[in-house]
Motif scaffolding. Structure first.
Motif, PDB file in Angstrom:
ATOM      1  N   LYS A   1       0.801  -1.224   0.000  1.00  0.00           N
ATOM      2  CA  LYS A   1       0.000   0.000   0.000  1.00  0.00           C
ATOM      3  C   LYS A   1       0.832   1.271   0.000  1.00  0.00           C
ATOM      4  O   LYS A   1       0.313   2.352  -0.144  1.00  0.00           O
ATOM      5  CB  LYS A   1      -0.911   0.005   1.240  1.00  0.00           C
ATOM      6  N   LEU A   2       2.135   1.168   0.228  1.00  0.00           N
ATOM      7  CA  LEU A   2       2.927   2.391   0.314  1.00  0.00           C
ATOM      8  C   LEU A   2       3.995   2.412  -0.783  1.00  0.00           C
ATOM      9  O   LEU A   2       5.172   2.511  -0.505  1.00  0.00           O
ATOM     10  CB  LEU A   2       3.610   2.491   1.689  1.00  0.00           C
ATOM     11  N   PRO A   3       3.593   2.314  -2.041  1.00  0.00           N
ATOM     12  CA  PRO A   3       4.585   2.119  -3.109  1.00  0.00           C
ATOM     13  C   PRO A   3       5.502   3.310  -3.328  1.00  0.00           C
ATOM     14  O   PRO A   3       6.638   3.154  -3.717  1.00  0.00           O
ATOM     15  CB  PRO A   3       3.724   1.870  -4.344  1.00  0.00           C
ATOM     16  N   ALA A   4       5.043   4.526  -3.046  1.00  0.00           N
ATOM     17  CA  ALA A   4       5.841   5.694  -3.403  1.00  0.00           C
ATOM     18  C   ALA A   4       6.848   6.081  -2.328  1.00  0.00           C
ATOM     19  O   ALA A   4       7.590   7.019  -2.482  1.00  0.00           O
ATOM     20  CB  ALA A   4       4.925   6.874  -3.690  1.00  0.00           C
ATOM     21  N   LEU A   5       6.897   5.335  -1.224  1.00  0.00           N
ATOM     22  CA  LEU A   5       7.786   5.741  -0.147  1.00  0.00           C
ATOM     23  C   LEU A   5       9.201   5.189  -0.315  1.00  0.00           C
ATOM     24  O   LEU A   5       9.396   4.076  -0.762  1.00  0.00           O
ATOM     25  CB  LEU A   5       7.246   5.263   1.200  1.00  0.00           C
ATOM     26  N   GLU A   6      10.179   6.023   0.078  1.00  0.00           N
ATOM     27  CA  GLU A   6      11.570   5.612   0.026  1.00  0.00           C
ATOM     28  C   GLU A   6      12.012   5.008   1.359  1.00  0.00           C
ATOM     29  O   GLU A   6      12.752   4.051   1.398  1.00  0.00           O
ATOM     30  CB  GLU A   6      12.453   6.847  -0.223  1.00  0.00           C
ATOM     31  N   PHE A   7      11.533   5.613   2.444  1.00  0.00           N
ATOM     32  CA  PHE A   7      12.077   5.258   3.754  1.00  0.00           C
ATOM     33  C   PHE A   7      10.987   5.284   4.811  1.00  0.00           C
ATOM     34  O   PHE A   7      10.104   6.139   4.794  1.00  0.00           O
ATOM     35  CB  PHE A   7      13.183   6.258   4.127  1.00  0.00           C
ATOM     36  N   VAL A   8      11.048   4.314   5.716  1.00  0.00           N
ATOM     37  CA  VAL A   8      10.075   4.252   6.801  1.00  0.00           C
ATOM     38  C   VAL A   8      10.823   4.182   8.130  1.00  0.00           C
ATOM     39  O   VAL A   8      11.645   3.293   8.347  1.00  0.00           O
ATOM     40  CB  VAL A   8       9.143   3.030   6.630  1.00  0.00           C
ATOM     41  N   GLU A   9      10.551   5.149   8.990  1.00  0.00           N
ATOM     42  CA  GLU A   9      11.154   5.175  10.319  1.00  0.00           C
ATOM     43  C   GLU A   9      10.080   4.788  11.326  1.00  0.00           C
ATOM     44  O   GLU A   9       9.033   5.418  11.396  1.00  0.00           O
ATOM     45  CB  GLU A   9      11.671   6.594  10.625  1.00  0.00           C
ATOM     46  N   LEU A  10      10.330   3.739  12.085  1.00  0.00           N
ATOM     47  CA  LEU A  10       9.341   3.298  13.068  1.00  0.00           C
ATOM     48  C   LEU A  10       9.980   3.264  14.452  1.00  0.00           C
ATOM     49  O   LEU A  10      11.105   2.796  14.612  1.00  0.00           O
ATOM     50  CB  LEU A  10       8.825   1.901  12.711  1.00  0.00           C
ATOM     51  N   ASN A  11       9.259   3.778  15.426  1.00  0.00           N
ATOM     52  CA  ASN A  11       9.726   3.744  16.809  1.00  0.00           C
ATOM     53  C   ASN A  11       8.663   3.097  17.682  1.00  0.00           C
ATOM     54  O   ASN A  11       7.488   3.453  17.581  1.00  0.00           O
ATOM     55  CB  ASN A  11       9.996   5.162  17.309  1.00  0.00           C
ATOM     56  N   ALA A  12       9.075   2.181  18.538  1.00  0.00           N
ATOM     57  CA  ALA A  12       8.112   1.462  19.379  1.00  0.00           C
ATOM     58  C   ALA A  12       7.466   2.367  20.425  1.00  0.00           C
ATOM     59  O   ALA A  12       6.358   2.113  20.871  1.00  0.00           O
ATOM     60  CB  ALA A  12       8.798   0.286  20.064  1.00  0.00           C
ATOM     61  N   CYS A  13       8.166   3.426  20.812  1.00  0.00           N
ATOM     62  CA  CYS A  13       7.661   4.258  21.912  1.00  0.00           C
ATOM     63  C   CYS A  13       6.993   5.533  21.405  1.00  0.00           C
ATOM     64  O   CYS A  13       7.379   6.069  20.371  1.00  0.00           O
ATOM     65  CB  CYS A  13       8.814   4.611  22.847  1.00  0.00           C
ATOM     66  N   PRO A  14       6.001   6.026  22.159  1.00  0.00           N
ATOM     67  CA  PRO A  14       5.315   7.246  21.736  1.00  0.00           C
ATOM     68  C   PRO A  14       6.262   8.442  21.709  1.00  0.00           C
ATOM     69  O   PRO A  14       6.954   8.705  22.682  1.00  0.00           O
ATOM     70  CB  PRO A  14       4.221   7.436  22.802  1.00  0.00           C
ATOM     71  N   GLY A  15       6.317   9.103  20.566  1.00  0.00           N
ATOM     72  CA  GLY A  15       7.186  10.273  20.430  1.00  0.00           C
ATOM     73  C   GLY A  15       8.602   9.915  19.984  1.00  0.00           C
ATOM     74  O   GLY A  15       9.404  10.781  19.712  1.00  0.00           O
TER      75      GLY A  15
END
Lengths: 139, 426
Positions: B286-300
């Motif tokens: 579903k996110l074909p146009a994205l280059e990079f995804v940053e995910l953090n487990a904690c809020p903020g």
């Protein structure tokens, strides 16, 4: 052993919940130890189908039959039907409204993607009655 | 993974068997058995969410203590995570904080933010490579990386094969110490990471996939906070100055890493539920146009880690205020190679392939797993499906799984039991 079947109702009112059934199926397939690529193909095909039913048919049902060597996904709706299946299969062809497209859907890749990620895609459709899609993913 | 060392543990005396953590665990790793919480080791990703939500302080993150550092180490280097800079009210210069760490007894300080800048540069180079899977997913949050290995096997190859900043910092700090102090032997130097969360402890103890960590100790930010609070005041002229730029410091907040890539085609999501939704969307294409995804487990982001003291949003505001005092970047790769996508070996993980760990599997025999699944479906239909948690499982669905696995009995469902009582069946 008869096929293990999972049944889901796809709510036609809600874009944000579209995809819930495919996420649930994904988890069950992982629990049964199917290979990652099989899980991914099922998940994408089913997700596209769910979205289609929300956009065009005000929802419908999804049934997933799991057998050791293949997974069959049956999506059924009582929507408008597809007048020209050949045209609908063309990449980029879409009858979605501008509103739907601004939401990021309706790029005309739904059916082509379902075909690409499955071993077979069978379409039974009647204008004004509804559509039934049967997809098979082989393990 | 029997040998995996977790950093979240339970104080059985304090646990009263309430359902707070049960419902919050993102991998459904917790059950209440015999009136207290039990953590399934193979499912726990050490995200620390249960530590944050426990009302009885029974869930604890396990950290090393500064007092426990082995005296054989003659040169002890503190590695402060940038989230530490946002913990203190009245801290006007980062240098004052670094000086206070030296005053605490450390021999040197190496800011993790410095390495974050280097990792940003390496990531920009990696993004130029022609044959990589996109979107590339950040490898900085160890809880997210473990989640991907458990639940998103198809996304393992999307994870950035570059060291997390803290690991790079540990290696760089040791190297720098050896150069500046030739009298030291490698085994006399240790690095002590000041961590915002238990997931990073778990990373330091276990490594990442096949990359072994060089971090010797991980102490909690809370512990250090207590020792440092009030140790620096206005007008104190510290000898120490920060060697990081604001770009590296921003890694402590959600979006900080992605911003360092100079591209608009990125997404940054924080808090476990949001991260899981994003990963599901990537898996569905579903996110074909994205280059990079940053995910953090904690809020903020890291400022919301379970071992921080300050409210994450206040901490973020403080961090960003340093932008008036710090330049944007201060640390750059020194490489001879002119190729725009060249990345030095010392920034790469030893083995880029993350292996999929399938602990959710009901059985290794697929037919048996399918039979169990059929039974789970049957049992689930009999259950109230209200997910009350009284049985000790987070949902009716997981309860059905536990019954089939033989871990509990139908009678453990109090709602069914009550119904039977009312109907006179008991």
């Amino acid at each position: 052993m008869s096929a293990l079947t999972f049944h889901y109702d796809v709510d036609g009112q809600d874009f944000s919940s579209a995809g819930e059934a495919s996420v649930a199926v994904k988890k069950k397939l992982r629990q049964m130890g199917f290979p990652p690529d099989v899980i991914r193909r099922c998940s994408i095909a089913m997700y596209e189908g769910e979205i289609n039913m929300v956009i065009h048919a005000n929802g419908g049902t999804a049934d997933v039959q799991v057998e050791p060597d293949k997974i069959t996904i049956i999506l059924e709706d009582h929507g408008p039907g597809i007048p020209d299946v050949e045209l609908a299969m063309k990449e980029g062809y879409s009858t979605s409204t501008e509103e739907i497209r601004t939401m990021g859907f309706g790029a005309g890749m739904g059916l082509p993607n379902m075909k690409r990620y499955t071993e077979s895609l069978e379409i039974e459709t009647e204008v004004g009655v509804g559509t039934k899609l049967t997809m098979v993913v082989k393990v | 993974m029997a040998s995996f060392q977790h950093s979240v543990s339970l104080d059985a005396h304090k646990c009263i068997g309430c359902t707070s953590c049960l419902r919050q665990c993102p991998t459904e790793a917790i059950r209440i058995r015999d009136g207290r919480a039990v953590i399934n080791s193979s499912l726990c990703i050490d995200c620390g969410r249960c530590v944050r939500v426990c009302k009885h302080k029974a869930k604890r993150a396990v950290f090393d203590r500064i007092s426990e550092i082995d005296p054989k180490y003659k040169w002890r280097i503190a590695l402060p995570a940038p989230a530490l800079y946002g913990q203190f009210e009245g801290l006007s210069e980062v240098g004052d904080l670094l000086q206070a760490l030296l005053d605490l007894g450390f021999d040197d300080v190496y800011e993790v933010a410095r390495s974050a800048e280097i990792i940003s540069e390496c990531t920009r180079r990696y993004m130029r490579k022609p044959d990589i899977l996109k979107p590339v997913i950040s490898s900085a949050c160890p809880a997210i990386v473990r989640l991907i290995r458990l639940r998103f096997p198809e996304l393992c190859d999307h994870v950035l094969p570059i060291l997390p900043p803290v690991e790079y910092a540990s290696r760089a700090a040791k190297q720098e110490a050896l150069q500046q102090h030739p009298e030291l032997k490698p085994e006399e130097i240790c690095t002590v990471f000041i961590s915002p969360c238990p997931a990073k402890t778990s990373y330091a103890k276990n490594g990442l996939s096949q990359t072994k960590s060089t971090i010797d100790y991980v102490v909690s930010m809370t512990d250090v906070y207590r020792r440092l609070s009030g140790k620096f005041g206005k007008g104190k002229n510290s000898a120490m100055k920060s060697k990081a730029g604001i770009a590296g410091v921003k890694w402590a907040t959600s979006g900080g890493e992605a911003e360092g890539l100079y591209s608009d085609r990125y997404l940054a999501a924080d808090d476990m539920d949001n991260a899981i939704q994003v990963l599901d969307a990537i898996e569905n294409g579903k996110l074909p146009a994205l280059e990079f995804v940053e995910l953090n487990a904690c809020p903020g982001g890291c400022v919301g880690g379970a071992a921080t003291v300050e409210n994450p949003y206040i901490a973020k505001t403080r961090l960003l205020s340093f932008k008036h005092k710090l330049p944007n970047y201060r640390n750059y790769l020194k490489v001879e190679n002119k190729e725009p996508d060249f990345i030095p070996d010392d920034a790469l993980v030893d083995n880029p392939l993350l292996d999929y760990v399938p602990p959710e599997r009901l059985s290794d025999d697929r037919l048996e797993a399918m039979r169990m699944m059929a039974e789970i479906e049957e049992i689930y239909e009999l259950l109230p499906q209200i997910d009350c948690g009284s049985c000790g499982a987070p949902t009716c669905r997981t309860f059905a799984e536990d019954v089939v696995k033989g871990e509990c009995r139908m009678e453990d469902c109090v709602v069914l039991l009550k119904k039977k009582l009312q109907e006179g069946q008991l």
